[in-house]
Motif scaffolding. Sequence first.
Motif, PDB file in Angstrom:
ATOM      1  N   ILE A  13       0.843  -1.200   0.000  1.00  0.00           N
ATOM      2  CA  ILE A  13       0.000   0.000   0.000  1.00  0.00           C
ATOM      3  C   ILE A  13       0.875   1.246   0.000  1.00  0.00           C
ATOM      4  N   GLN A  14       1.882   1.253   0.854  1.00  0.00           N
ATOM      5  CA  GLN A  14       2.800   2.398   0.924  1.00  0.00           C
ATOM      6  C   GLN A  14       3.512   2.597  -0.414  1.00  0.00           C
ATOM      7  N   ALA A  16       2.474   1.565  -3.385  1.00  0.00           N
ATOM      8  CA  ALA A  16       1.488   1.974  -4.388  1.00  0.00           C
ATOM      9  C   ALA A  16       1.163   3.461  -4.259  1.00  0.00           C
ATOM     10  N   VAL A  17       0.998   3.938  -3.034  1.00  0.00           N
ATOM     11  CA  VAL A  17       0.694   5.355  -2.810  1.00  0.00           C
ATOM     12  C   VAL A  17       1.836   6.221  -3.353  1.00  0.00           C
ATOM     13  N   GLU A  18       3.065   5.831  -3.079  1.00  0.00           N
ATOM     14  CA  GLU A  18       4.212   6.592  -3.570  1.00  0.00           C
ATOM     15  C   GLU A  18       4.234   6.608  -5.097  1.00  0.00           C
ATOM     16  N   MET A  19       3.979   5.458  -5.714  1.00  0.00           N
ATOM     17  CA  MET A  19       3.979   5.399  -7.181  1.00  0.00           C
ATOM     18  C   MET A  19       2.832   6.217  -7.762  1.00  0.00           C
ATOM     19  N   ILE A  20       1.666   6.191  -7.122  1.00  0.00           N
ATOM     20  CA  ILE A  20       0.518   6.974  -7.597  1.00  0.00           C
ATOM     21  C   ILE A  20       0.837   8.456  -7.523  1.00  0.00           C
ATOM     22  N   ARG A  21       1.456   8.881  -6.430  1.00  0.00           N
ATOM     23  CA  ARG A  21       1.842  10.298  -6.292  1.00  0.00           C
ATOM     24  C   ARG A  21       2.807  10.725  -7.392  1.00  0.00           C
ATOM     25  N   LEU A  22       3.642   9.788  -7.832  1.00  0.00           N
ATOM     26  CA  LEU A  22       4.600  10.085  -8.895  1.00  0.00           C
ATOM     27  C   LEU A  22       3.998   9.928 -10.287  1.00  0.00           C
ATOM     28  N   GLY A  23       2.733   9.490 -10.361  1.00  0.00           N
ATOM     29  CA  GLY A  23       2.053   9.427 -11.652  1.00  0.00           C
ATOM     30  C   GLY A  23       1.992   8.057 -12.301  1.00  0.00           C
ATOM     31  N   ALA A  24       2.197   6.988 -11.547  1.00  0.00           N
ATOM     32  CA  ALA A  24       2.170   5.637 -12.116  1.00  0.00           C
ATOM     33  C   ALA A  24       0.798   5.306 -12.682  1.00  0.00           C
ATOM     34  N   ARG A  25       0.779   4.557 -13.759  1.00  0.00           N
ATOM     35  CA  ARG A  25      -0.459   4.070 -14.353  1.00  0.00           C
ATOM     36  C   ARG A  25      -0.839   2.746 -13.703  1.00  0.00           C
ATOM     37  N   MET A  26      -2.077   2.345 -13.874  1.00  0.00           N
ATOM     38  CA  MET A  26      -2.609   1.129 -13.244  1.00  0.00           C
ATOM     39  C   MET A  26      -1.812  -0.120 -13.621  1.00  0.00           C
ATOM     40  N   GLN A  27      -1.392  -0.229 -14.868  1.00  0.00           N
ATOM     41  CA  GLN A  27      -0.659  -1.415 -15.296  1.00  0.00           C
ATOM     42  C   GLN A  27       0.634  -1.577 -14.498  1.00  0.00           C
ATOM     43  N   GLU A  32       3.633  -4.274 -10.091  1.00  0.00           N
ATOM     44  CA  GLU A  32       4.649  -4.109  -9.053  1.00  0.00           C
ATOM     45  C   GLU A  32       4.144  -4.305  -7.623  1.00  0.00           C
ATOM     46  N   THR A  33       2.844  -4.527  -7.453  1.00  0.00           N
ATOM     47  CA  THR A  33       2.311  -4.799  -6.116  1.00  0.00           C
ATOM     48  C   THR A  33       1.473  -6.066  -6.157  1.00  0.00           C
ATOM     49  N   ARG A  34       1.143  -6.552  -4.975  1.00  0.00           N
ATOM     50  CA  ARG A  34       0.278  -7.740  -4.876  1.00  0.00           C
ATOM     51  C   ARG A  34      -1.151  -7.349  -4.530  1.00  0.00           C
ATOM     52  N   LEU A  43      -7.301   3.176  -3.972  1.00  0.00           N
ATOM     53  CA  LEU A  43      -6.124   3.952  -3.564  1.00  0.00           C
ATOM     54  C   LEU A  43      -5.866   5.109  -4.525  1.00  0.00           C
ATOM     55  N   TYR A  44      -5.962   4.816  -5.809  1.00  0.00           N
ATOM     56  CA  TYR A  44      -5.716   5.835  -6.825  1.00  0.00           C
ATOM     57  C   TYR A  44      -6.675   7.010  -6.648  1.00  0.00           C
ATOM     58  N   LYS A  45      -7.947   6.681  -6.466  1.00  0.00           N
ATOM     59  CA  LYS A  45      -8.959   7.736  -6.286  1.00  0.00           C
ATOM     60  C   LYS A  45      -8.727   8.512  -4.994  1.00  0.00           C
ATOM     61  N   GLU A  46      -8.306   7.827  -3.937  1.00  0.00           N
ATOM     62  CA  GLU A  46      -8.014   8.502  -2.673  1.00  0.00           C
ATOM     63  C   GLU A  46      -6.835   9.458  -2.817  1.00  0.00           C
ATOM     64  N   VAL A  47      -5.792   8.998  -3.477  1.00  0.00           N
ATOM     65  CA  VAL A  47      -4.561   9.789  -3.574  1.00  0.00           C
ATOM     66  C   VAL A  47      -4.694  10.924  -4.585  1.00  0.00           C
ATOM     67  N   ARG A  48      -5.210  10.625  -5.781  1.00  0.00           N
ATOM     68  CA  ARG A  48      -5.268  11.623  -6.858  1.00  0.00           C
ATOM     69  C   ARG A  48      -6.599  12.371  -6.936  1.00  0.00           C
ATOM     70  N   GLY A  49      -7.643  11.797  -6.339  1.00  0.00           N
ATOM     71  CA  GLY A  49      -8.944  12.444  -6.381  1.00  0.00           C
ATOM     72  C   GLY A  49      -9.718  12.219  -7.668  1.00  0.00           C
ATOM     73  N   VAL A  50      -9.157  11.450  -8.579  1.00  0.00           N
ATOM     74  CA  VAL A  50      -9.809  11.137  -9.858  1.00  0.00           C
ATOM     75  C   VAL A  50      -9.542   9.673 -10.193  1.00  0.00           C
ATOM     76  N   SER A  51     -10.298   9.168 -11.144  1.00  0.00           N
ATOM     77  CA  SER A  51     -10.055   7.799 -11.608  1.00  0.00           C
ATOM     78  C   SER A  51      -8.761   7.766 -12.407  1.00  0.00           C
ATOM     79  N   PRO A  52      -8.105   6.609 -12.440  1.00  0.00           N
ATOM     80  CA  PRO A  52      -6.851   6.514 -13.209  1.00  0.00           C
ATOM     81  C   PRO A  52      -7.112   6.617 -14.708  1.00  0.00           C
ATOM     82  N   PRO A  53      -6.130   7.103 -15.460  1.00  0.00           N
ATOM     83  CA  PRO A  53      -6.301   7.183 -16.912  1.00  0.00           C
ATOM     84  C   PRO A  53      -6.400   5.785 -17.513  1.00  0.00           C
ATOM     85  N   LYS A  54      -7.128   5.711 -18.594  1.00  0.00           N
ATOM     86  CA  LYS A  54      -7.288   4.434 -19.286  1.00  0.00           C
ATOM     87  C   LYS A  54      -6.386   4.425 -20.510  1.00  0.00           C
TER      88      LYS A  54
END
Length: 183
Positions: A13-14, A16-27, A32-34, A43-54
């Motif tokens: 989780i930690q 994933a949050v760091e990668m989301i903050r840096l702009g990681a995509r869902m793939q 890289e996580t389990r 998590l993505y919606k919590e951290v970025r406030g929007v759905s991840p890009p498709k």
Amino acid sequence: MRNKSVLAEAEDIQRAVEMIRLGARMQMLESETRLSRERLLKLYKEVRGVSPPKGMLPFSTDWFITWQPNVHSSLFMSFYRFMKDTAGLSDLDAIVKAFRLYLDHIDAEDMEEVLSLTRAWTLVRFFDADLLQQATCTCCGGNYVAHAYDPTHEYVCGLCNMPSRAGKGRRSRRIATDRNALV
């Protein structure tokens, strides 16, 4: 045993949050996580406030060879190699730390961010799959990203042999506009 799985999930989780903050995509997050896709979406919606890009991830090595992306990719790869070889970090930790160094460097130089975390991750995967290699410039001695198996004995980088349209991007237009506004 249960404590280990709880710790592993907390670590994922930690991470994933760091990668989301840096702009990681869902793939990238899924690879890289389990964590489950549903958990990552939340998590993505919590951290970025929007759905991840498709959409699909970049899959061509050619993008990394063009002039500006090549300079940025080569800078990132230098940081990544240092993190792997000198600091002895795992692949993902080296990617994240190298990407942070890349961001710090381009921010300090007031440059535009060309490389995303997901592209940096893809770049490393292309190196691991022997689709890309580093070539040493015969003029400046720097190491640059090149196609694997291309001859590199007379390689000249894009900084030593700059294309005629180099530097004609958004930043140059913005500076010109700012100068005109002052006149």
